[in-house]
Design a protein around this motif. Structure first.
Motif, PDB file in Angstrom:
ATOM      1  N   ARG A  25       0.836  -1.214   0.000  1.00 31.58           N
ATOM      2  CA  ARG A  25       0.000   0.000   0.000  1.00 31.58           C
ATOM      3  C   ARG A  25       0.869   1.262   0.000  1.00 31.58           C
ATOM      4  O   ARG A  25       0.639   2.198  -0.777  1.00 31.58           O
ATOM      5  CB  ARG A  25      -0.938  -0.001   1.206  1.00 31.58           C
ATOM      6  CG  ARG A  25      -1.945   1.145   1.205  1.00 31.58           C
ATOM      7  CD  ARG A  25      -2.752   1.200   2.502  1.00 31.58           C
ATOM      8  NE  ARG A  25      -1.962   1.671   3.626  1.00 31.58           N
ATOM      9  CZ  ARG A  25      -1.626   2.965   3.833  1.00 31.58           C
ATOM     10  NH1 ARG A  25      -2.006   3.889   2.977  1.00 31.58           N
ATOM     11  NH2 ARG A  25      -0.918   3.309   4.884  1.00 31.58           N
TER      12      ARG A  25
ATOM     13  N   LEU B 177       2.584   1.837  -3.328  1.00 31.31           N
ATOM     14  CA  LEU B 177       1.645   2.390  -4.316  1.00 31.31           C
ATOM     15  C   LEU B 177       1.395   3.875  -4.071  1.00 31.31           C
ATOM     16  O   LEU B 177       1.312   4.660  -5.018  1.00 31.31           O
ATOM     17  CB  LEU B 177       0.339   1.605  -4.306  1.00 31.31           C
ATOM     18  CG  LEU B 177       0.460   0.154  -4.791  1.00 31.31           C
ATOM     19  CD1 LEU B 177      -0.839  -0.597  -4.553  1.00 31.31           C
ATOM     20  CD2 LEU B 177       0.867   0.092  -6.244  1.00 31.31           C
TER      21      LEU B 177
ATOM     22  N   GLU C 181       2.304   6.908  -6.684  1.00 27.45           N
ATOM     23  CA  GLU C 181       1.339   7.919  -7.129  1.00 27.45           C
ATOM     24  C   GLU C 181       1.857   9.332  -6.891  1.00 27.45           C
ATOM     25  O   GLU C 181       1.634  10.229  -7.716  1.00 27.45           O
ATOM     26  CB  GLU C 181      -0.005   7.693  -6.456  1.00 27.45           C
ATOM     27  CG  GLU C 181      -0.690   6.443  -6.986  1.00 27.45           C
ATOM     28  CD  GLU C 181      -2.029   6.152  -6.322  1.00 27.45           C
ATOM     29  OE1 GLU C 181      -2.509   6.976  -5.518  1.00 27.45           O
ATOM     30  OE2 GLU C 181      -2.596   5.087  -6.619  1.00 27.45           O
TER      31      GLU C 181
ATOM     32  N   ARG D  46       4.263  10.093  -9.602  1.00 26.81           N
ATOM     33  CA  ARG D  46       3.598  10.279 -10.907  1.00 26.81           C
ATOM     34  C   ARG D  46       2.815  11.592 -10.993  1.00 26.81           C
ATOM     35  O   ARG D  46       2.368  11.968 -12.071  1.00 26.81           O
ATOM     36  CB  ARG D  46       2.622   9.127 -11.179  1.00 26.81           C
ATOM     37  CG  ARG D  46       3.328   7.842 -11.535  1.00 26.81           C
ATOM     38  CD  ARG D  46       2.353   6.817 -12.063  1.00 26.81           C
ATOM     39  NE  ARG D  46       2.117   7.115 -13.467  1.00 26.81           N
ATOM     40  CZ  ARG D  46       0.960   6.987 -14.086  1.00 26.81           C
ATOM     41  NH1 ARG D  46      -0.099   6.566 -13.465  1.00 26.81           N
ATOM     42  NH2 ARG D  46       0.841   7.268 -15.355  1.00 26.81           N
TER      43      ARG D  46
ATOM     44  N   ARG E  47      -3.558   6.300 -14.706  1.00 22.72           N
ATOM     45  CA  ARG E  47      -3.241   6.061 -13.296  1.00 22.72           C
ATOM     46  C   ARG E  47      -3.614   4.658 -12.850  1.00 22.72           C
ATOM     47  O   ARG E  47      -2.817   3.960 -12.205  1.00 22.72           O
ATOM     48  CB  ARG E  47      -3.965   7.105 -12.447  1.00 22.72           C
ATOM     49  CG  ARG E  47      -3.784   6.927 -10.960  1.00 22.72           C
ATOM     50  CD  ARG E  47      -4.686   7.914 -10.181  1.00 22.72           C
ATOM     51  NE  ARG E  47      -4.594   7.702  -8.766  1.00 22.72           N
ATOM     52  CZ  ARG E  47      -5.329   6.809  -8.086  1.00 22.72           C
ATOM     53  NH1 ARG E  47      -6.190   6.035  -8.717  1.00 22.72           N
ATOM     54  NH2 ARG E  47      -5.188   6.672  -6.781  1.00 22.72           N
ATOM     55  N   GLU E  48      -4.811   4.219 -13.148  1.00 22.69           N
ATOM     56  CA  GLU E  48      -5.279   2.910 -12.675  1.00 22.69           C
ATOM     57  C   GLU E  48      -4.487   1.760 -13.292  1.00 22.69           C
ATOM     58  O   GLU E  48      -4.163   0.790 -12.611  1.00 22.69           O
ATOM     59  CB  GLU E  48      -6.778   2.744 -12.937  1.00 22.69           C
ATOM     60  CG  GLU E  48      -7.649   3.598 -12.029  1.00 22.69           C
ATOM     61  CD  GLU E  48      -7.356   3.391 -10.546  1.00 22.69           C
ATOM     62  OE1 GLU E  48      -7.219   2.228 -10.102  1.00 22.69           O
ATOM     63  OE2 GLU E  48      -7.245   4.395  -9.821  1.00 22.69           O
TER      64      GLU E  48
ATOM     65  N   ARG F 115      -1.038   1.774 -11.646  1.00 26.70           N
ATOM     66  CA  ARG F 115      -1.153   1.295 -10.260  1.00 26.70           C
ATOM     67  C   ARG F 115      -1.335  -0.219 -10.223  1.00 26.70           C
ATOM     68  O   ARG F 115      -0.683  -0.916  -9.437  1.00 26.70           O
ATOM     69  CB  ARG F 115      -2.332   2.000  -9.594  1.00 26.70           C
ATOM     70  CG  ARG F 115      -2.414   1.816  -8.116  1.00 26.70           C
ATOM     71  CD  ARG F 115      -3.583   2.641  -7.555  1.00 26.70           C
ATOM     72  NE  ARG F 115      -3.491   2.811  -6.141  1.00 26.70           N
ATOM     73  CZ  ARG F 115      -3.743   1.848  -5.257  1.00 26.70           C
ATOM     74  NH1 ARG F 115      -4.099   0.657  -5.653  1.00 26.70           N
ATOM     75  NH2 ARG F 115      -3.633   2.085  -3.961  1.00 26.70           N
TER      76      ARG F 115
ATOM     77  N   MET G 149       1.314  -2.890  -8.632  1.00 32.50           N
ATOM     78  CA  MET G 149       0.858  -3.762  -7.557  1.00 32.50           C
ATOM     79  C   MET G 149       1.124  -5.226  -7.899  1.00 32.50           C
ATOM     80  O   MET G 149       1.625  -5.997  -7.070  1.00 32.50           O
ATOM     81  CB  MET G 149      -0.621  -3.550  -7.256  1.00 32.50           C
ATOM     82  CG  MET G 149      -1.088  -4.338  -6.047  1.00 32.50           C
ATOM     83  SD  MET G 149      -2.648  -3.742  -5.427  1.00 32.50           S
ATOM     84  CE  MET G 149      -3.706  -5.034  -6.021  1.00 32.50           C
TER      85      MET G 149
END
Length: 135
Positions: A48, A51, A55, A58, A97-98, A101, A105
């Motif tokens: 977590r 990540l 972010e 980024r 982004r998703e 991510r 992960m």
């Protein structure tokens, strides 16, 4: 888990900037032993936090700053273009982004199962044992 000199992990900048050996670890050289030692709950928290850090890196204003500073910092040992390309690739700036991510992960969560990391660590272990015996 922590070496005698206090190092828990290191960053291999040759690997980072694409000068990896033929037999090298995965991008994330997280071993099963590390994951098992810290336990599932702490490992999930580790993922977590990785990540969240990703972010932050980024974020457009941070990307601009990173691209302005980091290539200059490493310009003595790597061409600026190589460092900039690495940053763009590693931060997955070409995807949303998703997607970025989810990709990161998956890399982190799957890292402890990597045979490449396992074999490289075994080879290094044999090498260290040999150097202690004067081989």
């Amino acid at each position: 888990m922590i070496r005698a000199d206090g190092v828990m992990f290191h960053i291999d900048f040759g690997r980072v900037f694409g000068d990896a050996l033929l037999l090298d670890t995965d991008s994330f050289a997280i071993t099963k032993e590390f994951r098992d030692e810290i336990g599932t709950e702490v490992f999930n928290e580790f993922v977590r936090i990785c990540l969240l850090a990703f972010e932050v890196l980024r974020d457009p204003k941070n990307v601009h700053l990173i691209h302005a500073l980091v290539p200059t910092m490493f310009s003595v040992i790597f061409p600026k273009e190589k460092v900039s390309g690495f940053l763009t690739k590693s931060l997955m700036l070409g995807v949303d982004r998703e997607t970025a991510r989810a990709t990161l992960m998956k890399q982190i969560v799957n890292a402890p199962e990597s045979y490449r990391t396992y074999f490289k660590n075994k080879i290094q272990s044999f090498k260290k044992q040999g150097s202690k015996r004067g081989i």
